[in-house]
Design a protein around this motif. Structure first.
Motif, PDB file in Angstrom:
ATOM      1  N   VAL A 203       0.833  -1.198   0.000  1.00 11.94           N
ATOM      2  CA  VAL A 203       0.000   0.000   0.000  1.00 11.94           C
ATOM      3  C   VAL A 203       0.870   1.251   0.000  1.00 11.94           C
ATOM      4  O   VAL A 203       0.611   2.206  -0.739  1.00 11.94           O
ATOM      5  N   ARG A 207       0.927   4.468  -2.555  1.00 11.80           N
ATOM      6  CA  ARG A 207       0.728   5.837  -2.081  1.00 11.80           C
ATOM      7  C   ARG A 207       1.896   6.732  -2.465  1.00 11.80           C
ATOM      8  O   ARG A 207       1.702   7.839  -2.983  1.00 11.80           O
ATOM      9  N   PHE A 219      -7.172   5.380  -0.030  1.00 14.14           N
ATOM     10  CA  PHE A 219      -7.004   4.095   0.653  1.00 14.14           C
ATOM     11  C   PHE A 219      -8.334   3.713   1.296  1.00 14.14           C
ATOM     12  O   PHE A 219      -8.805   4.367   2.220  1.00 14.14           O
ATOM     13  N   ARG A 232      -9.109   1.954   8.241  1.00 18.53           N
ATOM     14  CA  ARG A 232      -8.559   2.482   6.994  1.00 18.53           C
ATOM     15  C   ARG A 232      -7.501   3.564   7.245  1.00 18.53           C
ATOM     16  O   ARG A 232      -7.276   4.432   6.408  1.00 18.53           O
ATOM     17  N   LEU A 234      -3.816   4.736   7.398  1.00 22.62           N
ATOM     18  CA  LEU A 234      -2.495   4.412   6.857  1.00 22.62           C
ATOM     19  C   LEU A 234      -1.506   5.459   7.352  1.00 22.62           C
ATOM     20  O   LEU A 234      -1.646   6.641   7.051  1.00 22.62           O
TER      21      LEU A 234
END
Length: 258
Positions: A203, A207, A219, A232, A234
């Motif tokens: 991920v 990003r 995300f 969720r 990050l």
């Protein structure tokens, strides 16, 4: 004929077709197939056609819904619409003429913004010239691992004002993914029974590349037994970037607010 959606990157869903067939690893734990099975058992009229048990399942046979086509014409307030959350508009068993009628409805309702997502990028690119492409249609492809990145090349052949990638469920590293002519990327982990875990570094790679290339990054979730089980967040925050919306608005990177 539209359902309010709990999907974080849209507002409502519109399903002029339902049903599909699994074609790649991202389909293995398809939420729509599981939901269609439940809706069939509940007697829902739209989910009474069964699909091939090898690739589909109860209530998930590809079905066209003529009575649903005109629904957006009756929506007064502008909406962000996920098209075919329970199907794939570019499935081989959806006739081109029907696909065109769906696109004509979208073109006739410029007050709404439509998000169309497919795994069948080859067919999308092949028939794109037969479809209208007004600015309110966003076109995307699902890319779950390195083996499916060719879908992005097909997407680049489509004259959509906004092109996007859904890397959900993210099943492997996409480090170095070519984001040329892509305006938005959604990433997310898998949810449901048997959900395969997502590596946080996969991920972060997406990003960071989006930040470098000025591609809007969203995300959606870490996933788990339920979509919201892992949250969720990050690296201490949510990532909710979206392309620009509105008549005449060019696709652009929308930086995060504090």
């Amino acid at each position: 004929m539209a359902g309010r959606s709990r999907i974080e990157w849209t507002e409502v869903t519109w399903n002029p077709t339902t049903g599909c067939d699994r074609i790649s690893a991202g389909c293995d734990n398809c939420y729509a197939l599981t939901l269609a099975n439940r809706l069939k058992a509940m007697g829902a009229a739209k989910y009474q056609r069964d699909g091939d048990p090898r690739t589909s399942g109860p209530g998930f046979g590809v079905t066209l819904h003529e009575d649903t086509l005109s629904a957006p014409l009756r929506w007064r307030e502008p909406r962000l619409v996920f098209v075919n959350s329970m199907s794939d508009l570019f499935h081989a068993r959806v006739p081109v003429d029907f696909v065109r009628r769906v696109f004509d409805i979208m073109a006739a309702t410029p007050q709404h913004t439509y998000q169309v997502l497919t795994k069948r990028a080859t067919r999308l690119a092949r028939i794109a010239h037969r479809l209208p492409w007004p600015e309110n249609i966003w076109m995307g492809v699902s890319v779950e691992n390195e083996q499916t990145t060719a879908r992005v090349a097909a997407l680049r052949r489509v004259p959509a004002a906004v092109r996007f990638i859904s890397a959900e469920p993210l099943l492997g590293s996409l480090n170095g993914l070519d984001l040329a002519d892509v305006h938005w990327l959604i990433a997310g982990g898998e949810s449901g029974s048997g959900a395969r875990p997502v590596d946080p570094d996969w991920v972060r790679q997406l990003r960071d590349q989006c930040l470098r290339d000025e591609v809007a990054f969203f995300f959606k979730q870490w996933g788990g037994r339920t979509p919201k089980a892992g949250g969720r967040i990050l690296d201490g925050r949510t990532w909710d970037q979206m392309p620009s919306r509105g008549p005449g608005a060019p696709p652009s990177y929308r930086p995060m607010t504090a």
